[in-house]
Design an enzyme around this catalytic site. Structure first.
Site, PDB file in Angstrom:
ATOM      1  N   LEU A 105     -19.525  23.999 -22.654  1.00 30.69           N
ATOM      2  CA  LEU A 105     -19.489  25.278 -23.718  1.00 30.69           C
ATOM      3  C   LEU A 105     -21.006  25.244 -24.091  1.00 30.69           C
ATOM      4  O   LEU A 105     -21.958  24.195 -24.237  1.00 30.69           O
ATOM      5  CB  LEU A 105     -18.669  25.189 -24.890  1.00 30.69           C
ATOM      6  CG  LEU A 105     -17.027  25.100 -24.735  1.00 30.69           C
ATOM      7  CD1 LEU A 105     -16.367  24.766 -25.947  1.00 30.69           C
ATOM      8  CD2 LEU A 105     -16.619  26.139 -23.926  1.00 30.69           C
ATOM      9  N   HIS A 106     -21.404  26.505 -24.462  1.00 31.57           N
ATOM     10  CA  HIS A 106     -22.834  26.662 -24.923  1.00 31.57           C
ATOM     11  C   HIS A 106     -22.745  27.949 -25.914  1.00 31.57           C
ATOM     12  O   HIS A 106     -21.409  28.371 -26.124  1.00 31.57           O
ATOM     13  CB  HIS A 106     -23.737  27.192 -23.578  1.00 31.57           C
ATOM     14  CG  HIS A 106     -23.291  28.300 -22.989  1.00 31.57           C
ATOM     15  ND1 HIS A 106     -22.996  29.512 -23.200  1.00 31.57           N
ATOM     16  CD2 HIS A 106     -22.795  28.157 -21.646  1.00 31.57           C
ATOM     17  CE1 HIS A 106     -22.754  30.080 -22.314  1.00 31.57           C
ATOM     18  NE2 HIS A 106     -22.418  29.707 -21.185  1.00 31.57           N
ATOM     19  N   GLY A 151     -23.220  30.990 -25.837  1.00 35.73           N
ATOM     20  CA  GLY A 151     -22.457  32.170 -25.195  1.00 35.73           C
ATOM     21  C   GLY A 151     -20.989  32.016 -25.701  1.00 35.73           C
ATOM     22  O   GLY A 151     -20.531  32.821 -26.196  1.00 35.73           O
ATOM     23  N   HIS A 152     -20.535  30.846 -25.212  1.00 35.33           N
ATOM     24  CA  HIS A 152     -19.161  30.676 -25.515  1.00 35.33           C
ATOM     25  C   HIS A 152     -18.717  30.787 -27.015  1.00 35.33           C
ATOM     26  O   HIS A 152     -17.716  31.326 -27.389  1.00 35.33           O
ATOM     27  CB  HIS A 152     -18.510  29.329 -25.213  1.00 35.33           C
ATOM     28  CG  HIS A 152     -18.464  29.220 -23.547  1.00 35.33           C
ATOM     29  ND1 HIS A 152     -19.647  28.186 -22.981  1.00 35.33           N
ATOM     30  CD2 HIS A 152     -17.937  29.720 -22.418  1.00 35.33           C
ATOM     31  CE1 HIS A 152     -19.339  28.409 -21.520  1.00 35.33           C
ATOM     32  NE2 HIS A 152     -18.287  29.286 -21.309  1.00 35.33           N
ATOM     33  N   GLN A 166     -16.309  40.758 -13.632  1.00 37.12           N
ATOM     34  CA  GLN A 166     -14.975  40.068 -14.080  1.00 37.12           C
ATOM     35  C   GLN A 166     -14.484  40.965 -15.428  1.00 37.12           C
ATOM     36  O   GLN A 166     -13.133  40.932 -15.252  1.00 37.12           O
ATOM     37  CB  GLN A 166     -15.402  38.675 -14.714  1.00 37.12           C
ATOM     38  CG  GLN A 166     -14.432  37.953 -15.414  1.00 37.12           C
ATOM     39  CD  GLN A 166     -14.885  36.543 -15.729  1.00 37.12           C
ATOM     40  OE1 GLN A 166     -14.606  35.571 -15.055  1.00 37.12           O
ATOM     41  NE2 GLN A 166     -15.260  35.971 -16.973  1.00 37.12           N
TER      42      GLN A 166
HETATM   43  O1  PAF Z   1     -15.710  33.267 -17.288  1.00 40.36           O
HETATM   44  C1  PAF Z   1     -15.176  32.225 -17.048  1.00 40.36           C
HETATM   45  O2  PAF Z   1     -15.203  31.236 -17.651  1.00 40.36           O
HETATM   46  C2  PAF Z   1     -13.819  32.218 -16.120  1.00 40.36           C
HETATM   47  O3  PAF Z   1     -14.243  33.220 -15.005  1.00 40.36           O
HETATM   48  C3  PAF Z   1     -12.712  32.309 -16.874  1.00 40.36           C
HETATM   49  C4  PAF Z   1     -12.596  33.789 -17.386  1.00 40.36           C
HETATM   50  C5  PAF Z   1     -12.427  31.421 -17.784  1.00 40.36           C
HETATM   51  C6  PAF Z   1     -11.494  32.287 -15.647  1.00 40.36           C
HETATM   52  O4  PAF Z   1     -11.372  31.046 -15.283  1.00 40.36           O
END
Ligand code: PAF
Length: 281
Positions: free
Chosen positions: A33-34, A36-37, A153
């Protein structure tokens, strides 16, 4: 913070939250994690009573086995960050939990998955849609947060939610960048210092295109300029650059009438980075 390693344990925990009348927000991640997350977690916490974060490096969205193997992982550090952020529960499933033996169902947005980056990363968005659909079914959240950096995505997930009638809200969150403009990504740690510096060209190309678009450039001029900017950086290897209609990702040409999505993927050493932005004429 509850750490749930199985679907059954997570479901039991969420049932308890539901009995107390809490709404639930989900932040799906692949860990390492960074900031952004953590911005996604903070957004989910503003919108829902309790936040669930999943950490699962999803094998079906990686084309190259070495890319999957080299994907950075540090679960202890991730858990500490999530605990500090006040996350309710973390879902840490195994591959067998998510893809039990004999599983044969996939989810694919037929057009959106196979344009643009889908063309250079065959099967990638099928893997993403499949795992996200499974996570939505397991958690049954009221909302889920995704970064706008992964623009395609985000559109794939929005389309899937609409098509499959998932009863939840998808929240897109702005890209978080380092002070020098590099978009935060778990992959950045694998860049050499020289490639880290070279990768700034991605944001520079997006800035340049945004400026040109505002000044009336055509789609063809934008494509040519972005390609030239990236190729002028000797350490970059351009994999794809595309300009489409925003949201639908449909082809567009000439003078744009509305917002565009600009998407770049390029390799620096053996690290594939993507950066994308919505720009308007
Ligand atoms: O963006 C991500 O980290 C991945 O593509 C996700 C949405 C967790 C699906 O594995």
């Amino acid at each position: 913070m509850e750490t749930c390693k199985t679907v059954a344990k997570l479901r039991e925990h969420i049932a308890g939250l539901r009995r107390q009348g809490f709404s639930v927000g989900l932040v799906p991640t692949m860990g390492f994690l960074h900031a952004g997350h953590m911005a996604l977690v903070a957004q989910a916490a503003r919108e829902a009573d309790r936040v669930i974060v999943s950490i699962f490096v999803n094998p079906t969205q990686f084309g190259d086995p070495s890319d999957l193997e080299n994907y950075p992982r540090d679960t202890e550090r991730d858990l500490a960050m999530l605990r500090d952020a006040g996350v309710e529960a973390v879902f840490l499933p195994s591959v067998e939990d998510i893809y039990p033996q004999g599983a044969e169902t996939i989810v694919e947005t037929m057009r959106l998955a196979n344009v643009l980056h889908g063309e250079v990363r065959e099967g990638h968005f099928r893997g993403v849609a499949t795992v996200v659909a499974k996570l939505f079914n397991i958690v049954q959240p009221d909302l889920a947060c995704f970064g706008e950096k992964d623009y395609q995505q985000l559109q794939v997930i929005r389309q899937m939610v609409k098509d499959l009638h998932f009863p939840l809200r998808i929240i897109g969150c702005p890209t978080v960048r380092e002070a020098d403009g590099l978009a935060l990504s778990s992959r950045n740690v694998r860049l050499s210092p020289e490639d880290r510096l070279a990768a700034l060209v991605l944001n520079q190309a997006l800035d340049r295109a945004e400026e040109m678009c505002g000044n009336g450039a055509t789609v063809e001029e934008l494509l040519a300029e972005v390609t030239a900017v990236i190729q002028a950086e000797p350490r970059s290897h351009l994999r794809a650059v595309d300009v489409t209609e925003a949201i639908t990702l449909r082809p567009v040409s000439g003078k744009p009438a509305g917002p565009l999505a600009l998407m770049i993927s390029a390799e620096f050493g053996d690290v594939l980075l993507i950066d994308q932005r919505e720009i308007s004429p």
